[in-house]
Design a protein around this motif. Structure first.
Motif, PDB file in Angstrom:
ATOM      1  N   ASP A 103      68.863  62.750  93.291  1.00  0.00           N
ATOM      2  CA  ASP A 103      68.475  63.082  94.225  1.00  0.00           C
ATOM      3  C   ASP A 103      66.649  62.429  94.177  1.00  0.00           C
ATOM      4  OD1 ASP A 103      69.517  65.812  94.795  1.00  0.00           O
ATOM      5  OD2 ASP A 103      68.723  67.161  93.028  1.00  0.00           O
ATOM      6  N   THR A 104      67.068  61.410  92.810  1.00  0.00           N
ATOM      7  CA  THR A 104      65.827  60.715  92.926  1.00  0.00           C
ATOM      8  C   THR A 104      66.000  59.536  93.585  1.00  0.00           C
ATOM      9  OG1 THR A 104      65.235  61.409  90.876  1.00  0.00           O
ATOM     10  CG2 THR A 104      64.523  58.912  91.243  1.00  0.00           C
ATOM     11  N   ARG A 105      67.297  59.355  93.421  1.00  0.00           N
ATOM     12  CA  ARG A 105      67.665  57.860  94.878  1.00  0.00           C
ATOM     13  C   ARG A 105      67.288  58.045  95.981  1.00  0.00           C
ATOM     14  NH1 ARG A 105      72.178  54.180  91.546  1.00  0.00           N
ATOM     15  NH2 ARG A 105      69.771  53.895  90.856  1.00  0.00           N
ATOM     16  N   VAL A 106      68.225  59.579  96.114  1.00  0.00           N
ATOM     17  CA  VAL A 106      67.953  60.449  97.839  1.00  0.00           C
ATOM     18  C   VAL A 106      66.421  59.744  97.907  1.00  0.00           C
ATOM     19  CG1 VAL A 106      68.308  61.374  99.653  1.00  0.00           C
ATOM     20  CG2 VAL A 106      70.208  61.262  97.971  1.00  0.00           C
ATOM     21  N   ARG A 107      65.215  60.955  97.447  1.00  0.00           N
ATOM     22  CA  ARG A 107      63.884  60.446  97.826  1.00  0.00           C
ATOM     23  C   ARG A 107      63.660  59.227  97.744  1.00  0.00           C
ATOM     24  NH1 ARG A 107      64.129  64.346  93.734  1.00  0.00           N
ATOM     25  NH2 ARG A 107      62.883  63.191  92.402  1.00  0.00           N
ATOM     26  N   THR A 108      64.026  57.992  97.168  1.00  0.00           N
ATOM     27  CA  THR A 108      63.428  56.811  96.280  1.00  0.00           C
ATOM     28  C   THR A 108      63.427  56.289  98.333  1.00  0.00           C
ATOM     29  OG1 THR A 108      63.395  56.863  93.875  1.00  0.00           O
ATOM     30  CG2 THR A 108      62.845  54.167  95.799  1.00  0.00           C
ATOM     31  N   PHE A 109      64.990  56.045  98.374  1.00  0.00           N
ATOM     32  CA  PHE A 109      65.574  55.211  99.904  1.00  0.00           C
ATOM     33  C   PHE A 109      65.095  55.560 101.015  1.00  0.00           C
ATOM     34  CE2 PHE A 109      69.877  54.217  97.512  1.00  0.00           C
ATOM     35  CZ  PHE A 109      69.125  53.155  96.436  1.00  0.00           C
ATOM     36  N   ARG A 110      64.649  57.007 100.561  1.00  0.00           N
ATOM     37  CA  ARG A 110      63.658  57.305 102.177  1.00  0.00           C
ATOM     38  C   ARG A 110      62.257  56.589 102.401  1.00  0.00           C
ATOM     39  NH1 ARG A 110      66.534  62.441 102.245  1.00  0.00           N
ATOM     40  NH2 ARG A 110      68.729  62.571 103.570  1.00  0.00           N
ATOM     41  N   MET A 111      62.140  56.515 100.949  1.00  0.00           N
ATOM     42  CA  MET A 111      60.578  55.694 101.080  1.00  0.00           C
ATOM     43  C   MET A 111      60.470  54.399 102.603  1.00  0.00           C
ATOM     44  SD  MET A 111      59.232  55.270  97.404  1.00  0.00           S
ATOM     45  CE  MET A 111      59.080  56.918  96.203  1.00  0.00           C
ATOM     46  N   PRO A 112      59.327  54.366 103.540  1.00  0.00           N
ATOM     47  CA  PRO A 112      59.674  53.264 104.095  1.00  0.00           C
ATOM     48  C   PRO A 112      59.626  51.895 103.663  1.00  0.00           C
ATOM     49  CG  PRO A 112      57.883  54.763 104.724  1.00  0.00           C
ATOM     50  CD  PRO A 112      58.317  55.039 102.757  1.00  0.00           C
ATOM     51  N   GLY A 113      59.955  51.438 104.232  1.00  0.00           N
ATOM     52  CA  GLY A 113      60.442  49.528 103.734  1.00  0.00           C
ATOM     53  C   GLY A 113      61.353  49.667 102.433  1.00  0.00           C
ATOM     54  N   MET A 114      61.896  50.645 101.884  1.00  0.00           N
ATOM     55  CA  MET A 114      62.403  50.591 101.003  1.00  0.00           C
ATOM     56  C   MET A 114      63.563  49.296 101.891  1.00  0.00           C
ATOM     57  SD  MET A 114      63.391  51.213  97.833  1.00  0.00           S
ATOM     58  CE  MET A 114      64.532  51.293  96.720  1.00  0.00           C
ATOM     59  N   HIS A 115      64.153  48.333 100.464  1.00  0.00           N
ATOM     60  CA  HIS A 115      65.609  47.400 100.422  1.00  0.00           C
ATOM     61  C   HIS A 115      65.091  46.587  99.138  1.00  0.00           C
ATOM     62  CE1 HIS A 115      62.811  43.640 101.367  1.00  0.00           C
ATOM     63  NE2 HIS A 115      61.938  44.635 102.113  1.00  0.00           N
ATOM     64  N   LEU A 116      66.276  45.653  99.446  1.00  0.00           N
ATOM     65  CA  LEU A 116      66.985  44.933  98.307  1.00  0.00           C
ATOM     66  C   LEU A 116      65.964  43.901  98.695  1.00  0.00           C
ATOM     67  CD1 LEU A 116      70.391  46.715  96.863  1.00  0.00           C
ATOM     68  CD2 LEU A 116      68.271  47.165  96.223  1.00  0.00           C
ATOM     69  N   THR A 117      65.993  42.582  97.517  1.00  0.00           N
ATOM     70  CA  THR A 117      65.315  41.810  97.923  1.00  0.00           C
ATOM     71  C   THR A 117      66.362  40.863  96.717  1.00  0.00           C
ATOM     72  OG1 THR A 117      63.373  41.909  96.638  1.00  0.00           O
ATOM     73  CG2 THR A 117      63.478  41.691  98.748  1.00  0.00           C
ATOM     74  N   ILE A 118      66.017  39.927  96.985  1.00  0.00           N
ATOM     75  CA  ILE A 118      66.253  38.231  95.004  1.00  0.00           C
ATOM     76  C   ILE A 118      65.987  38.110  94.815  1.00  0.00           C
ATOM     77  CG2 ILE A 118      68.403  36.626  94.448  1.00  0.00           C
ATOM     78  CD1 ILE A 118      69.794  36.582  97.034  1.00  0.00           C
TER      79      ILE A 118
END
Length: 248
Positions: free
Chosen positions: A233-248
């Motif tokens: 549930d925490t991950r789902v909420r976090t991933f829906r945050m605007p601009g959420m993505h991974l960087t190196i």
């Protein structure tokens, strides 16, 4: 009560540990403490060649290990397809999904045959890395309740193919077969191929519950269920945050 007859075959566990993907087996062992786990290593005749396992798992590996794994499995590709079409549950995660396509193309243009269980071409684009978070919806069957899938992608590849009629999940966040599509992974009978890593299973308790049911283990409990659901549930909420993505 977990059945002692449940047999889970893990293909090339010495390879499938990239991105923490050995955590998939660890979580299944916690859910199914009485099940039989069979490790098929390089050079072994796969258990599935002569038996019907309850579940087959193959996880994220390096490019060199992919090439070895394709050669190891090539004599058994018809058997693998037969079991998939008969409904035997299977999960190929991360770069292991690329074993199941038609071709793998190296950056220099060299084309290598894969197992051809799905019609797609993998393009290796090293050193470019494609990173993303993934939040998608998996529908087990028409009319069934959707299951939220959350995880990560970290790959050097993009796939060319059409999975509109047989995708694993439709992404709300993240990319699918390539950066131009939101349709992620493939399905064929009991076989699911997905590029999601992280590892996938400990992060997605509802998906694991469905997999256990598919294995015939409807009475098996989810290990650490409260913690797994809270983390999901925490991950789902976090991933829906605007601009959420991974960087190196």
């Amino acid at each position: 009560m977990v059945s002692a007859d449940t047999t889970i075959e893990v293909l090339f566990p010495e390879f499938g540990n990239q991105g923490g993907d050995n955590g998939n087996e660890m979580y299944l062992r916690a859910c199914l403490p009485d099940a039989r786990f069979i490790h098929t290593h390089r050079g072994d005749v796969p258990y599935f060649a002569e038996h019907v396992p309850s579940f087959i798992l193959c996880c994220n590996m390096t490019e060199q290990q992919q090439d070895i794994s394709v050669k190891e499995l090539m004599p058994y590709k018809e058997r693998l397809a037969e079991l998939a079409d008969s409904g035997v549950p299977m999960l190929f995660c991360g770069s292991a999904a690329e074993l199941l396509g038609t071709w793998i193309v190296d950056p220099d243009g060299t084309t290598n045959p894969a197992l051809d269980l799905f019609s797609f071409t993998t393009h290796r684009n090293m050193p470019k890395r494609y990173l993303d978070v993934v939040l998608g919806t998996f529908v087990p069957a028409p009319g069934e309740d959707p299951i939220e899938i959350a995880g990560f992608k970290a790959q050097f590849t993009q796939m060319e193919g059409h999975n509109e009629s047989c995708f694993f999940c439709e992404d709300e966040v993240g990319f699918g077969l390539n950066v131009e599509t939101k349709l992620e992974g493939w399905r064929r009978g009991g076989l699911i191929a997905t590029w999601i890593i992280g590892p996938l299973l400990p992060e997605n308790p509802d998906f694991v519950r469905w997999l256990l049911d598919e294995m015939g283990e409807k009475d098996a409990s989810l290990a650490f269920e409260e913690e797994a659901r809270a983390a999901h549930d925490t991950r789902v909420r976090t991933f829906r945050m605007p601009g959420m993505h991974l960087t190196i």
